[in-house]
Design an enzyme around this catalytic site. Structure first.
Site, PDB file in Angstrom:
ATOM      1  N   ILE A  21       0.850  -1.361   0.022  1.00 55.35           N
ATOM      2  CA  ILE A  21       0.045  -0.125  -0.173  1.00 55.35           C
ATOM      3  C   ILE A  21       0.807   1.129   0.146  1.00 55.35           C
ATOM      4  CG2 ILE A  21      -1.751   1.403   1.417  1.00 55.35           C
ATOM      5  CD1 ILE A  21      -3.064  -1.582   2.357  1.00 55.35           C
ATOM      6  N   ARG A  60      -3.992   0.168  10.897  1.00 55.35           N
ATOM      7  CA  ARG A  60      -4.772  -0.488  12.017  1.00 55.35           C
ATOM      8  C   ARG A  60      -4.777   0.765  13.080  1.00 55.35           C
ATOM      9  NH1 ARG A  60      -6.559  -3.162   9.211  1.00 55.35           N
ATOM     10  NH2 ARG A  60      -6.878  -5.579   9.179  1.00 55.35           N
ATOM     11  N   GLU A  97     -13.127  -0.816  17.362  1.00 50.41           N
ATOM     12  CA  GLU A  97     -14.036  -0.835  16.158  1.00 50.41           C
ATOM     13  C   GLU A  97     -15.249  -1.641  16.379  1.00 50.41           C
ATOM     14  OE1 GLU A  97     -12.111  -1.579  12.624  1.00 50.41           O
ATOM     15  OE2 GLU A  97     -10.781   0.065  12.780  1.00 50.41           O
ATOM     16  N   HIS A  99     -13.557   2.289   8.789  1.00 51.49           N
ATOM     17  CA  HIS A  99     -12.695   1.393   7.991  1.00 51.49           C
ATOM     18  C   HIS A  99     -13.185   0.851   6.718  1.00 51.49           C
ATOM     19  CE1 HIS A  99      -9.822  -2.312   9.446  1.00 51.49           C
ATOM     20  NE2 HIS A  99      -9.857  -2.080   8.433  1.00 51.49           N
TER      21      HIS A  99
HETATM   22  C1  MLT Z   1      -7.421  -5.513   5.514  1.00 50.32           C
HETATM   23  O1  MLT Z   1      -6.741  -5.579   6.259  1.00 50.32           O
HETATM   24  O2  MLT Z   1      -7.243  -6.114   4.646  1.00 50.32           O
HETATM   25  C2  MLT Z   1      -8.522  -4.206   5.658  1.00 50.32           C
HETATM   26  O3  MLT Z   1      -8.427  -3.625   6.885  1.00 50.32           O
HETATM   27  C3  MLT Z   1      -9.858  -4.582   5.282  1.00 50.32           C
HETATM   28  C4  MLT Z   1     -10.375  -5.736   6.429  1.00 50.32           C
HETATM   29  O4  MLT Z   1      -9.711  -6.086   7.454  1.00 50.32           O
HETATM   30  O5  MLT Z   1     -11.631  -6.014   6.247  1.00 50.32           O
END
Ligand code: MLT
Length: 328
Positions: A159, A241, A270, A288
């Site tokens: 990313i 995170r 969350e 998120h």
């Molecule tokens: C991930 O870790 O791929 C993203 O935060 C999305 C998720 O956890 O659903």
């Protein structure tokens, strides 16, 4: 959950996903699927007694305790990238394959990060709110240009790299901190980016964006001291995170004007409880949604369905984290 074509034999427990990865496998397996299964430890434990596959997002806590109650489990398929909710070591000890979907949603997260950066720089959220109230305040929402500014990326994995390329196209300079890489790493050289020690990056960047996994080492990596070390005109973005940020430290730094604004897509808890960050005029909060584009979710689902199907039919998993076939 998915369950198997063998009558009464449970094959997979699954947290809710849209689109559902179970449509194809559901022809062959019995399936148990419930959106709030992550929140019902007893029910999950019961279903796992006979499950051969468990499909989860980020909310289901897959602990060693839970795995001990799943004697037939062959694969845990994580529909996403972060593995902080899965005890991968315990799964490996039990011979259970763990997979994730690293190539499915990185673009979506990078694009959201870019969007948040522009939203902070141009006050888009408060400007919209004020205009929707019927006002027309132009001077109040004078923003900053990102071209020529420095984006500091903490964590230079998939990313981080996608974000760097996009930010460079906007004319930004890129500074990187990643403990595994150095200035001479090809990923950094190719982008003509600059590797900096963590503290130097905080001081040098106009925008700091965090892209690290949550581990014991990265928990509260960003606390008041780190925010206070940033530029008072700086912006902070977290789409990785929530636990990487101490939210009370961030709220205090914002209150004292130690940085100009922040955008958080992920939270310490969350869903979060309403606190100092909610309603703060210089903060953008999203629930998120980094990975939530239709294309990304489609890829996630395809990847999960493929690996579950492969493992349950004796073939090696492709996106495995520990090993490609069950060892139990
Ligand atoms: C991930 O870790 O791929 C993203 O935060 C999305 C998720 O956890 O659903």
């Amino acid at each position: 959950m998915l369950t198997s074509g063998i009558p009464n034999r449970r094959t997979a427990a699954m947290q809710d996903l849209t689109p559902s990865p179970i449509e194809a496998p559901a022809n062959h397996y019995a399936v148990y699927q419930r959106s709030n299964l992550w929140n019902s430890a007893d029910e999950l434990r019961t279903e796992l007694k006979t499950a051969r596959a468990l499909i989860v997002r980020n909310q289901t806590c897959v602990t060693s305790d839970l795995l001990a109650a799943a004697p037939q489990l062959e694969i845990i398929a994580r529909a996403g990238v972060g593995l902080d909710n899965i005890d991968v070591e315990a799964a490996s000890q039990l011979g259970i394959v763990v997979t994730s979907t690293p190539n499915a949603n990185s673009i979506a997260v990078a694009e959201l990060t870019l969007g948040l950066m522009f939203a902070l720089a141009r006050h888009l959220v408060p400007a919209h709110a004020a205009t929707a109230q019927g006002t027309w305040q132009r001077q109040e929402f004078t923003g900053v240009e990102l071209a020529g500014q420095t984006l500091g990326i903490v964590g230079f994995g998939r990313i981080g790299r996608l974000l760097a390329v996009r930010a460079m196209a906007c004319g930004m300079h890129i500074a990187i901190h990643d403990p595994i890489l150095t200035q001479t790493a090809s990923e950094i050289e190719t982008l003509q980016a600059k590797w900096l020690p963590f503290e130097s990056l905080l001081a040098a960047a106009d925008v700091v964006s965090c892209h690290v996994p949550l581990t014991a080492d990265t928990h509260h990596l960003f606390d008041y001291g780190q925010f206070a070390a940033m530029r008072p005109t700086g912006f902070f973005i977290n789409t990785s995170r929530g636990g990487v940020v101490c939210e009370t430290g961030l709220a205090r730094a914002l209150q004292e004007g130690r940085l100009a604004g922040a955008a958080l897509d992920v939270r310490e808890t969350e869903p979060p409880t309403k606190g100092a960050l909610e309603g703060h005029e210089n903060v953008i909060l999203t629930p998120h949604i980094g990975a939530f584009t239709e294309a990304a979710q489609q890829r996630v689902v395809e990847s999960v369905a493929r690996d579950v199907q492969r493992v349950l039919t004796g073939q090696p998993a492709t996106e495995y984290v520990n090993f490609d076939r069950p060892r139990r």
